[in-house]
Design an enzyme around this catalytic site. Structure first.
Site, short mmCIF file in Angstrom:
data_model
loop_
_atom_site.label_atom_id
_atom_site.label_comp_id
_atom_site.label_asym_id
_atom_site.label_seq_id
_atom_site.Cartn_x
_atom_site.Cartn_y
_atom_site.Cartn_z
N LYS A 11 -14.94 41.81 -2.55
CA LYS A 11 -14.80 41.14 -1.58
C LYS A 11 -14.05 40.91 -0.29
CE LYS A 11 -18.85 38.32 -3.13
NZ LYS A 11 -19.69 36.71 -3.01
N ARG A 12 -13.10 41.89 -0.39
CA ARG A 12 -11.98 41.94 0.44
C ARG A 12 -11.05 40.79 0.30
NH1 ARG A 12 -12.69 43.79 6.62
NH2 ARG A 12 -13.72 41.83 6.78
N ALA A 48 -9.89 38.56 3.50
CA ALA A 48 -10.90 38.59 4.71
C ALA A 48 -11.30 37.11 5.11
CB ALA A 48 -12.06 39.46 4.42
N GLY A 95 -9.32 32.37 6.76
CA GLY A 95 -8.67 31.73 5.78
C GLY A 95 -7.49 32.46 5.08
N GLU A 98 -4.67 31.72 7.01
CA GLU A 98 -4.01 30.41 6.69
C GLU A 98 -3.15 30.49 5.33
OE1 GLU A 98 -7.45 27.32 8.63
OE2 GLU A 98 -8.07 28.54 6.75
N GLU A 118 -13.31 32.26 13.53
CA GLU A 118 -14.13 30.88 13.29
C GLU A 118 -14.79 30.72 14.55
OE1 GLU A 118 -11.09 30.74 10.10
OE2 GLU A 118 -11.14 31.44 12.20
N ARG A 121 -18.23 32.09 15.57
CA ARG A 121 -19.19 31.98 14.36
C ARG A 121 -19.44 30.49 14.47
NH1 ARG A 121 -15.84 34.92 9.40
NH2 ARG A 121 -16.49 37.01 10.19
N GLY A 126 -10.17 25.52 9.30
CA GLY A 126 -10.11 24.44 8.40
C GLY A 126 -9.23 24.25 7.21
#
Length: 249
Positions: A11-12, A48, A95, A98, A118, A121, A126
């Protein structure tokens, strides 16, 4: 020294709740004797970003709680007891960026690219980007990335401050391990001062910052280890600082 590795390559290395909580648990109480950590990832990508399946079925209050959980986990890295070196490659997105920005030093391979999708989308960051990433690259560039979907390559990320080292493909982990080894050899008092005092000094006014600096300088220099290292240096047994060209030669 320890290596903590993201293991969701299929899932990268997208970050689900279990992964984030695992990160928090590890950094809340690192293994005994560990004095530096390398944050690595399996596969071709660092991360990712958020596993989008984690967003479904959550109301506004649940969303705040979820965001705060990420904040708490990544704060364990940024304000923890051990220095952390992140090895970046491929996608360092959302993320993932982050998480990377919470590390103290970031080594990027040339395959690395950075994005904050983000905004494209209908979302907002966050997991701490509004604070940590913005401090690294500035408001203008972060605004550009979020509003236009701009992607930075490894060279642009280095210039912007997202990485502190840029290396060729496959060299990231070895470089990070070497840096972590150097960090682990530092005095624990100095490490504490750098990890705990330095970011707080950056966030306060000059007068308070100078005062905190003076306090930490006095505490560090009064430790038995600091005294021994200074005596060794004065006696000619300590290594002198040399320029990069001299070290390579």
């Amino acid at each position: 020294m320890a290596v903590l590795r993201l293991c969701r390559a299929a899932k990268r290395n997208a970050l689900d709740d279990a992964t984030v909580r695992g990160i928090e648990e590890f950094f809340a109480e690192p293994p005994a004797g560990v004095r530096a950590v390398v944050l690595d990832a399996e596969g071709e990508h660092f991360s990712a970003g958020l596993d989008m399946g984690e967003l479904s079925g959550r109301d506004a209050f649940g969303g705040v709680a979820h965001s705060r959980m990420w904040h708490r986990a990544f704060e364990r890295i940024a304000r923890g007891s051990v220095p952390v070196v992140a090895v970046l490659k491929g996608a360092v997105v959302g993320g993932g960026l982050e998480l990377a920005s919470a590390a103290h030093v970031r080594v990027a391979e040339r395959s690395t690219f950075y994005a904050l999708p983000e905004g494209q989308r209908g979302l907002f960051v966050g997991g701490g980007a509004a604070v940590r990433v913005q401090r690294l690259i500035g408001t203008a560039l972060m605004t550009d990335m979020m509003l236009t979907g701009r992607v930075l390559d490894a060279d642009e990320g280095m210039a912007a401050g997202l990485s502190t080292y840029l290396v060729d493909a496959g060299e990231g982990l070895a470089t990070a391990l070497d840096l972590a080894k150097k960090m682990a050899a530092n005095s624990p008092v100095t490490t504490f001062a750098v990890l705990q005092a330095l970011p707080r000094i950056a966030e306060t006014g000059p007068d308070e910052g100078f005062f905190m600096e003076a306090l930490m300088a006095a505490v560090a220099s009064s430790s038995a280890e600091a005294q021994a290292r200074m005596e060794a240096f004065l006696a000619g047994r300590g290594a002198k600082v040399r320029g990069p060209e001299v070290e390579r030669a």
